[in-house]
Design a protein around this motif. Structure first.
Motif, short mmCIF file in Angstrom:
data_model
loop_
_atom_site.label_atom_id
_atom_site.label_comp_id
_atom_site.label_asym_id
_atom_site.label_seq_id
_atom_site.Cartn_x
_atom_site.Cartn_y
_atom_site.Cartn_z
N LEU A 175 0.77 -1.19 -0.15
CA LEU A 175 -0.10 0.11 0.03
C LEU A 175 1.10 1.37 0.22
O LEU A 175 0.38 2.27 -0.62
CB LEU A 175 -0.97 -0.18 1.12
CG LEU A 175 -2.13 -1.15 1.01
CD1 LEU A 175 -2.68 -1.21 2.44
CD2 LEU A 175 -3.09 -0.48 0.08
N ALA A 176 2.04 1.26 0.40
CA ALA A 176 2.93 2.35 0.74
C ALA A 176 3.63 2.66 -0.47
O ALA A 176 3.61 3.69 -1.15
CB ALA A 176 3.99 2.17 1.86
N ALA A 216 -2.14 -9.69 0.05
CA ALA A 216 -3.65 -10.28 -0.19
C ALA A 216 -4.51 -9.16 0.24
O ALA A 216 -5.62 -9.78 0.22
CB ALA A 216 -3.62 -11.63 0.42
N ALA A 217 -4.09 -8.08 0.88
CA ALA A 217 -5.46 -7.31 1.37
C ALA A 217 -6.53 -6.99 0.53
O ALA A 217 -5.94 -6.22 -0.58
CB ALA A 217 -4.71 -6.16 2.13
N SER A 218 -7.52 -6.77 0.78
CA SER A 218 -8.60 -6.51 -0.22
C SER A 218 -8.65 -5.02 -0.83
O SER A 218 -8.79 -4.93 -1.93
CB SER A 218 -10.05 -6.60 0.32
OG SER A 218 -10.29 -7.98 0.84
N GLU A 219 -8.21 -4.14 0.14
CA GLU A 219 -8.18 -2.82 -0.55
C GLU A 219 -7.25 -2.58 -1.52
O GLU A 219 -7.36 -1.55 -2.48
CB GLU A 219 -8.11 -1.91 0.55
CG GLU A 219 -6.51 -1.95 1.60
CD GLU A 219 -7.05 -2.82 2.75
OE1 GLU A 219 -6.38 -2.37 3.94
OE2 GLU A 219 -7.68 -3.97 2.90
N ILE A 220 -6.37 -3.36 -1.74
CA ILE A 220 -5.18 -3.05 -2.83
C ILE A 220 -5.86 -3.07 -4.26
O ILE A 220 -5.44 -2.30 -4.94
CB ILE A 220 -4.21 -4.04 -2.82
CG1 ILE A 220 -3.27 -3.96 -1.57
CG2 ILE A 220 -3.08 -4.19 -4.08
CD1 ILE A 220 -2.27 -4.91 -1.15
N THR A 221 -6.65 -3.74 -4.44
CA THR A 221 -7.77 -3.98 -5.46
C THR A 221 -8.71 -3.56 -5.52
O THR A 221 -9.81 -3.78 -6.46
CB THR A 221 -7.41 -5.13 -6.14
OG1 THR A 221 -7.83 -6.10 -5.63
CG2 THR A 221 -6.00 -5.37 -6.97
N ASP A 249 -8.60 1.31 -2.51
CA ASP A 249 -7.30 1.90 -2.67
C ASP A 249 -6.78 1.47 -4.03
O ASP A 249 -5.52 1.57 -4.46
CB ASP A 249 -6.46 1.60 -1.71
CG ASP A 249 -6.68 2.08 -0.37
OD1 ASP A 249 -7.35 3.13 -0.45
OD2 ASP A 249 -6.38 1.50 0.68
N CYS A 250 -7.45 1.08 -5.03
CA CYS A 250 -6.86 0.20 -6.26
C CYS A 250 -6.26 1.47 -7.04
O CYS A 250 -6.48 2.77 -6.91
CB CYS A 250 -8.12 -0.28 -7.11
SG CYS A 250 -9.30 0.83 -7.72
N CYS A 293 -13.67 -0.56 -6.13
CA CYS A 293 -12.74 -0.01 -7.05
C CYS A 293 -13.11 1.03 -8.20
O CYS A 293 -13.86 0.63 -8.92
CB CYS A 293 -11.80 -1.21 -7.67
SG CYS A 293 -10.35 -0.43 -8.86
N ASN A 294 -12.89 2.07 -8.07
CA ASN A 294 -13.17 3.30 -8.75
C ASN A 294 -11.90 3.82 -9.45
O ASN A 294 -11.29 4.87 -8.93
CB ASN A 294 -13.97 4.06 -8.24
CG ASN A 294 -15.39 3.62 -8.01
OD1 ASN A 294 -16.11 3.17 -8.51
ND2 ASN A 294 -15.65 3.56 -6.50
N MET A 295 -11.36 3.20 -10.48
CA MET A 295 -10.16 3.73 -11.16
C MET A 295 -10.43 4.94 -12.02
O MET A 295 -11.40 4.67 -13.00
CB MET A 295 -9.40 2.49 -12.15
CG MET A 295 -8.63 1.64 -11.48
SD MET A 295 -7.81 0.67 -12.54
CE MET A 295 -7.34 -0.94 -11.40
#
Length: 410
Positions: free
Chosen positions: A114-115, A133-138, A141-142, A405-407
């Protein structure tokens, strides 16, 4: 390929591969033949050092299988450390500013990933995470410039919970105290009711914990039917050793997600037990021909089979190199677009990065430690894949509304 390992006491290890008959000369660096610079960020020290070594070795096999070239140009790789989120972020920035890399492969820990992602997004440099594997990565916080090969925690939890419910109905959670562990708790607690289970207790464990006796005593007193965990690297190895030493191995089953083979090779067969979710296993009969060749190449080079982390490093680097070639460019936007269109068709189920969250959509495997381990590396029987069809696999990874996720546009 020139491989740079900037760590003082190790120094530089450089090797350059060229087609037979060519010699090293200034002509190799003429216009159009400048090296393509790629960064690696894998752990070199601490509890993740063994994981980092296998990730790096897997990436190195991918480079060698590609002839150590991309776009017909030699590849220069710089490997920096992933000791904690702050230094990982600094090393990501260093690769961008000083080494002028076109992309980075790395990030095993969710907190570090994340960093690193903030730098990738700001600098517009493609980053492929072979772990984390943390969900927020994709999820929330995608990033348009970040891709991930590791299955998310909810996908892995969904794959293992049915087996956990067959063991018993009371579960104790033992998870690391950062984003990955918190994700395990959220995902598993969300599936307790549907599996007719209840929570017997929970402990969130700091990274680099040496003594697990107090946690194990609490588990013993709680008398759960099973323990669900997610400790990583040396932390997990320490726990397994002490779990066995305190005579818990055959009393309360241990189940976990995102484990790696080296965790078990480090502790040996006597302390190894449990049911686990892994991205890949070298001795899975269903591995593709390309994966079997990867295993053979790895064993020839290193004298031992690859861990699942080696596979993760291999497939992440392979996806990057194939995408650079497909883009016919080292332009970051062109590489991102090519990664979004990349698809692996080696096996019966194609896998790919989804265009809208950059998550690799691919089944994991559920494995169980063998009742009798006779090989120094082959510890598992493959129970099943987490999904068997393309439709079920896509469904398991969730839809846009579920993922969040909102890219932004590229």
């Amino acid at each position: 390929m020139t491989f740079r390992n900037p760590r003082g006491r190790v120094g530089y290890r450089s090797f350059i591969a060229f087609a037979a008959g060519l010699s090293f000369s200034a002509a190799a660096f003429a216009q159009g033949n400048d090296p393509v610079r790629i960064g690696l960020i894998y752990s070199k020290q601490g509890p993740g050092a063994s994981i980092g070594q296998f990730l790096q070795r897997g990436s190195e096999i991918a480079l060698e299988q590609a002839g150590n070239k991309v776009l017909g140009r030699p590849i220069e790789v710089t490997w920096l450390d992933e000791p904690n989120p702050q230094v990982s972020q600094q090393n990501m920035q260093k690769l961008v500013d000083e080494n002028k890399v076109v992309a980075v492969v790395g990030g095993n820990y969710s907190s570090s990933a994340l960093a690193m992602m903030s730098v990738a997004n700001r600098a517009k440099i493609p980053l492929i995470l072979p772990g984390a594997a943390a969900s927020e990565i994709t999820g929330k916080d995608c990033s348009r410039y970040t891709f991930r090969t590791q299955a998310t925690v909810p996908v892995q939890i969904a794959g293992v919970m049915p087996y956990l419910s067959q063991i018993g109905k009371k579960v104790y959670f033992l998870t690391p105290s950062y984003a990955f562990g918190q994700d395990i708790l959220r995902a598993a607690r969300g599936r307790l009711k549907e599996n007719g289970m209840t929570e017997a207790g929970v402990d969130e464990v700091p990274v680099n914990t040496a003594d697990y006796s107090s946690y194990i005593l609490k588990i013993r007193q709680a008398k759960p039917d099973a323990v669900l965990g997610g400790l990583v690297g040396g932390d997990f190895s320490n726990f397994l050793k002490q779990w066995n030493e305190m005579a818990m191995k055959d009393k309360i089953p241990y189940v976990a997600v995102a484990v790696t083979d080296t965790d078990f090779w480090d502790v040996g067969p006597q302390a190894s037990a449990g049911i686990y979710v892994k991205p890949w296993y070298y001795n899975n009969p269903k591995n593709s021909d390309a994966e079997k060749k990867f295993t053979a190449d790895f064993e020839k080079k290193y004298g031992r089979p690859p861990s699942d982390k080696a596979w993760s490093g291999w497939i992440a680097m392979r996806a990057l190199l194939e995408s650079i070639n497909a883009a016919k460019s080292t332009d970051s936007k062109a590489i991102v677009t090519a990664l979004e269109n990349w698809k692996n068709t080696d096996g019966p189920l194609p896998f790919y990065f989804r265009t809208w969250d950059h998550q690799l959509v691919r089944p994991s495997v559920v494995v169980k430690v063998k009742s009798k381990i006779t090989d120094k590396y082959d510890y598992f029987d493959v129970v099943k894949q987490t999904s068997d069809t393309a439709a079920d696999t896509e469904k398991a990874f969730g839809d846009k509304q579920q993922i969040g996720c909102n890219m932004p546009p590229l």
